[in-house]
Design a protein around this motif. Structure first.
Motif, PDB file in Angstrom:
ATOM      1  N   ASN A 122     -12.416   5.933 -12.584  1.00  0.00           N
ATOM      2  CA  ASN A 122     -12.716   5.846 -10.937  1.00  0.00           C
ATOM      3  C   ASN A 122     -12.869   7.519 -10.600  1.00  0.00           C
ATOM      4  O   ASN A 122     -12.128   8.551  -9.999  1.00  0.00           O
ATOM      5  CB  ASN A 122     -10.882   6.038 -10.973  1.00  0.00           C
ATOM      6  CG  ASN A 122     -11.165   5.742  -9.111  1.00  0.00           C
ATOM      7  OD1 ASN A 122     -11.357   5.220  -8.385  1.00  0.00           O
ATOM      8  ND2 ASN A 122      -9.710   5.707  -8.660  1.00  0.00           N
ATOM      9  N   GLU A 177      -9.694   0.421  -6.167  1.00  0.00           N
ATOM     10  CA  GLU A 177      -9.128   1.732  -7.070  1.00  0.00           C
ATOM     11  C   GLU A 177      -8.273   1.694  -6.188  1.00  0.00           C
ATOM     12  O   GLU A 177      -8.380   1.623  -5.359  1.00  0.00           O
ATOM     13  CB  GLU A 177     -10.337   2.277  -7.919  1.00  0.00           C
ATOM     14  CG  GLU A 177     -11.096   1.221  -8.994  1.00  0.00           C
ATOM     15  CD  GLU A 177     -10.715   0.934  -9.918  1.00  0.00           C
ATOM     16  OE1 GLU A 177      -9.386   1.193 -10.005  1.00  0.00           O
ATOM     17  OE2 GLU A 177     -11.090  -0.304 -10.334  1.00  0.00           O
ATOM     18  N   ASP A 178      -7.448   2.666  -7.179  1.00  0.00           N
ATOM     19  CA  ASP A 178      -6.944   4.000  -5.884  1.00  0.00           C
ATOM     20  C   ASP A 178      -8.076   4.499  -5.663  1.00  0.00           C
ATOM     21  O   ASP A 178      -8.529   5.402  -6.013  1.00  0.00           O
ATOM     22  CB  ASP A 178      -5.418   4.953  -7.384  1.00  0.00           C
ATOM     23  CG  ASP A 178      -4.645   3.876  -7.351  1.00  0.00           C
ATOM     24  OD1 ASP A 178      -4.719   3.155  -7.840  1.00  0.00           O
ATOM     25  OD2 ASP A 178      -3.980   4.950  -8.794  1.00  0.00           O
ATOM     26  N   LYS A 200      -2.842   4.126  -3.632  1.00  0.00           N
ATOM     27  CA  LYS A 200      -2.589   2.552  -4.086  1.00  0.00           C
ATOM     28  C   LYS A 200      -2.697   1.565  -3.540  1.00  0.00           C
ATOM     29  O   LYS A 200      -2.185   1.261  -2.414  1.00  0.00           O
ATOM     30  CB  LYS A 200      -1.355   2.856  -5.176  1.00  0.00           C
ATOM     31  CG  LYS A 200      -0.825   3.725  -6.187  1.00  0.00           C
ATOM     32  CD  LYS A 200       0.140   4.205  -6.746  1.00  0.00           C
ATOM     33  CE  LYS A 200       0.047   4.981  -7.816  1.00  0.00           C
ATOM     34  NZ  LYS A 200      -1.287   5.037  -8.829  1.00  0.00           N
ATOM     35  N   ASN A 201      -2.754   0.491  -3.996  1.00  0.00           N
ATOM     36  CA  ASN A 201      -3.111  -0.966  -4.041  1.00  0.00           C
ATOM     37  C   ASN A 201      -3.939  -1.007  -2.208  1.00  0.00           C
ATOM     38  O   ASN A 201      -4.096  -1.985  -1.832  1.00  0.00           O
ATOM     39  CB  ASN A 201      -1.280  -1.612  -3.543  1.00  0.00           C
ATOM     40  CG  ASN A 201      -0.532  -1.323  -5.018  1.00  0.00           C
ATOM     41  OD1 ASN A 201      -1.617  -1.571  -6.045  1.00  0.00           O
ATOM     42  ND2 ASN A 201       0.557  -0.187  -4.989  1.00  0.00           N
ATOM     43  N   GLY A 236     -12.104   5.786  -5.714  1.00  0.00           N
ATOM     44  CA  GLY A 236     -11.294   4.068  -5.282  1.00  0.00           C
ATOM     45  C   GLY A 236     -12.171   4.189  -3.527  1.00  0.00           C
ATOM     46  O   GLY A 236     -12.245   3.171  -2.973  1.00  0.00           O
ATOM     47  N   ILE A 295       1.199  -1.515   0.160  1.00  0.00           N
ATOM     48  CA  ILE A 295       0.158   0.256   0.113  1.00  0.00           C
ATOM     49  C   ILE A 295       0.836   1.443  -0.149  1.00  0.00           C
ATOM     50  O   ILE A 295       1.883   1.629   0.696  1.00  0.00           O
ATOM     51  CB  ILE A 295      -0.971  -0.267   1.180  1.00  0.00           C
ATOM     52  CG1 ILE A 295      -2.313  -0.740   1.125  1.00  0.00           C
ATOM     53  CG2 ILE A 295      -2.088   1.240   0.977  1.00  0.00           C
ATOM     54  CD1 ILE A 295      -2.846  -1.319   2.170  1.00  0.00           C
ATOM     55  N   GLU A 296       1.179   2.233  -1.274  1.00  0.00           N
ATOM     56  CA  GLU A 296       1.688   3.771  -1.301  1.00  0.00           C
ATOM     57  C   GLU A 296       0.695   4.875  -0.943  1.00  0.00           C
ATOM     58  O   GLU A 296       0.192   4.800  -1.545  1.00  0.00           O
ATOM     59  CB  GLU A 296       2.454   3.090  -2.373  1.00  0.00           C
ATOM     60  CG  GLU A 296       3.497   1.733  -2.599  1.00  0.00           C
ATOM     61  CD  GLU A 296       3.301   1.652  -3.834  1.00  0.00           C
ATOM     62  OE1 GLU A 296       3.544   2.230  -5.331  1.00  0.00           O
ATOM     63  OE2 GLU A 296       4.161   0.622  -4.307  1.00  0.00           O
ATOM     64  N   THR A 308      -2.889  10.332  -3.215  1.00  0.00           N
ATOM     65  CA  THR A 308      -3.176   8.674  -4.076  1.00  0.00           C
ATOM     66  C   THR A 308      -2.685   7.911  -3.556  1.00  0.00           C
ATOM     67  O   THR A 308      -0.994   7.935  -2.810  1.00  0.00           O
ATOM     68  CB  THR A 308      -2.995   8.979  -5.986  1.00  0.00           C
ATOM     69  OG1 THR A 308      -3.241  10.230  -6.493  1.00  0.00           O
ATOM     70  CG2 THR A 308      -3.020   7.558  -6.374  1.00  0.00           C
ATOM     71  N   THR A 310     -12.970  -4.706 -11.825  1.00  0.00           N
ATOM     72  CA  THR A 310     -12.452  -3.574 -12.069  1.00  0.00           C
ATOM     73  C   THR A 310     -13.470  -2.979 -12.399  1.00  0.00           C
ATOM     74  O   THR A 310     -14.379  -2.561 -12.098  1.00  0.00           O
ATOM     75  CB  THR A 310     -11.167  -3.185 -12.824  1.00  0.00           C
ATOM     76  OG1 THR A 310     -10.721  -2.207 -13.139  1.00  0.00           O
ATOM     77  CG2 THR A 310     -11.547  -4.131 -14.086  1.00  0.00           C
ATOM     78  N   SER A 370     -12.788   0.885   0.619  1.00  0.00           N
ATOM     79  CA  SER A 370     -12.520   1.025  -0.226  1.00  0.00           C
ATOM     80  C   SER A 370     -13.203  -0.170  -1.604  1.00  0.00           C
ATOM     81  O   SER A 370     -13.389  -1.326  -1.091  1.00  0.00           O
ATOM     82  CB  SER A 370     -11.157   0.732  -0.338  1.00  0.00           C
ATOM     83  OG  SER A 370     -10.742  -0.524   0.560  1.00  0.00           O
ATOM     84  N   ASP A 428       1.626   8.580  -2.012  1.00  0.00           N
ATOM     85  CA  ASP A 428       1.971   9.864  -2.836  1.00  0.00           C
ATOM     86  C   ASP A 428       1.635  11.255  -3.113  1.00  0.00           C
ATOM     87  O   ASP A 428      -0.418  11.197  -2.553  1.00  0.00           O
ATOM     88  CB  ASP A 428       2.038   9.223  -3.842  1.00  0.00           C
ATOM     89  CG  ASP A 428       2.907   9.977  -4.565  1.00  0.00           C
ATOM     90  OD1 ASP A 428       4.087  10.719  -4.072  1.00  0.00           O
ATOM     91  OD2 ASP A 428       4.073  10.079  -6.072  1.00  0.00           O
TER      92      ASP A 428
END
Length: 374
Positions: free
Chosen positions: A275, A288-289, A210-211, A279, A169-170, A208, A271, A285, A172
């Motif tokens: 988006n 999606e991002d 992610k994951n 997300g 999990i990121e 953002t 999916t 959640s 940014d």
């Protein structure tokens, strides 16, 4: 709630400190990463002289052994080097004036009065804070309401990011706008121009994440919704005035057939074609991002002083100026990223376990298998 934390300390106190409860056993912390996040909070065009003084680094006091979390509460400190403005008016309470001669007493009282702040600053916590707590010195509000407190939240969020990296999990962010300027190549000069005028700027930041696995948060109660928790956390950051998820307010201008994200099953997973929801659907959640957009108001402390009033006389005066940044949008992005990490880890542990990394890893792995089998 899996994660709880408290912060303490003043902008010019000896240190900022925090205690975090709920971090499971067995996670290795990367202190270089945590300190790099603290350093990033101090960067960006428009930062003031305080950033040249402070070199923030986390000092762990408990809850970590050999860089591994122990499941005990984690306590830490971040030292303040620039704390002289705070110590004098606080230590005066310990002075026995009866033992002093009149000249010394007068000198001390004069110094105390010099340190007092009695001119309210518009758009700060000054007015409401002084009335609420019956203060006669605005510094008592200023010191704790200062954005300096967010250094502790960045450290907490960096610990949470550190743990979430184990599950890919990121986090940014990017700056979309400074004032009315949307050209990133012109941001620095735009900020410096307003700095020379003694004025300040805010901006717009896009986060953002992610994951994030499907299903963090819940639809069953209002206070369990992931978007609500993220919005509350981001709105708690000083100077943030709005939070949008996905399209945000743009949804109001579009029809449902145009704006809603159509669902597909592709490459053995669920999916969406777009988006626009950012997300999050139904407070959860959706795989999606996660996209969050926040707006920061201009910093209220400016050399180009605004009209205000004096705390006792109520006379019209120019607002007090305390050394400040003229633009801290980049720093705000760092804080926002780490505040969102706290919320995501809290929801992650609620779903996959709260005690030990080994059990959490197994639960996460089994959940991923179940999703792939649907």
């Amino acid at each position: 709630m899996a994660i709880r934390f408290l912060t303490a300390g003043e902008s010019h106190g000896a240190a900022l400190s925090a205690i975090i409860e709920g971090i499971p056993y067995g996670y290795e912390l990367d202190f270089d990463f945590i300190n790099s996040e603290l350093s990033a909070r101090q960067e960006g065009t428009g930062r003031g002289g305080r950033m040249q003084i402070e070199k923030d680094k986390i000092k762990i006091k408990s809850g970590v052994r050999h860089s591994i979390t122990t499941a005990s509460p984690i306590a830490f400190e971040i030292e303040n080097k620039d704390w002289q403005n705070w110590i004098y008016p606080m230590s005066v309470e310990k002075i026995n004036f009866d033992l002093l001669d009149e000249e010394t007493k007068a000198e001390i009282i004069e110094k105390i009065e010099e340190k007092k702040i009695t001119k309210f600053r518009p758009a700060h916590a000054d007015l409401a804070g002084c009335i609420k707590y019956d203060f006669n010195d605005i510094r008592y509000v200023l010191e704790r309401s200062s954005a300096r407190e967010t250094a502790t939240r960045v450290a907490i969020g960096a610990i949470c990011q550190n743990i979430l990296k184990n599950y890919n999990i990121e986090f940014d962010f990017e700056i979309l706008q400074i004032g009315t300027c949307q050209n990133k190549e012109e941001f620095d000069n735009y900020i410096k121009n307003y700095q020379q005028q003694g004025d300040s700027l805010g901006g717009v930041i896009k986060l953002t994440i992610k994951n994030v696995p499907i299903g963090l948060g819940s639809f069953v109660h209002w206070d369990k919704r992931l978007d609500g928790k993220l919005a509350a956390a981001l709105m708690s950051i000083p100077a943030i005035k709005s939070v949008e998820v996905g399209l945000g307010k743009q949804y109001a201008s579009y029809s449902g057939s145009f704006s809603h994200d159509e669902i597909y099953f592709k490459d053995e997973k669920h999916t969406h074609r777009t988006n626009n929801s950012g997300g999050i659907e139904g407070g959860m959640s959706n795989g999606e991002d996660i996209i969050l957009t926040i707006a920061m108001k201009p910093i209220p402390t400016i050399k180009k002083a605004l009209n205000s009033i004096e705390i006792k006389t109520h006379k019209t005066v120019q607002a007090h100026f305390e050394r400040a940044d003229n633009c801290a949008v980049y720093a705000c992005g760092v804080v926002a990223k780490n505040m969102s990490a706290i919320i995501v880890l809290d929801e992650f542990l609620e779903k996959f376990g709260k005690d030990t990394k080994r059990d959490i890893d197994l639960a996460f792995e089994n959940y991923q298998k179940r999703i792939n089998e649907i």
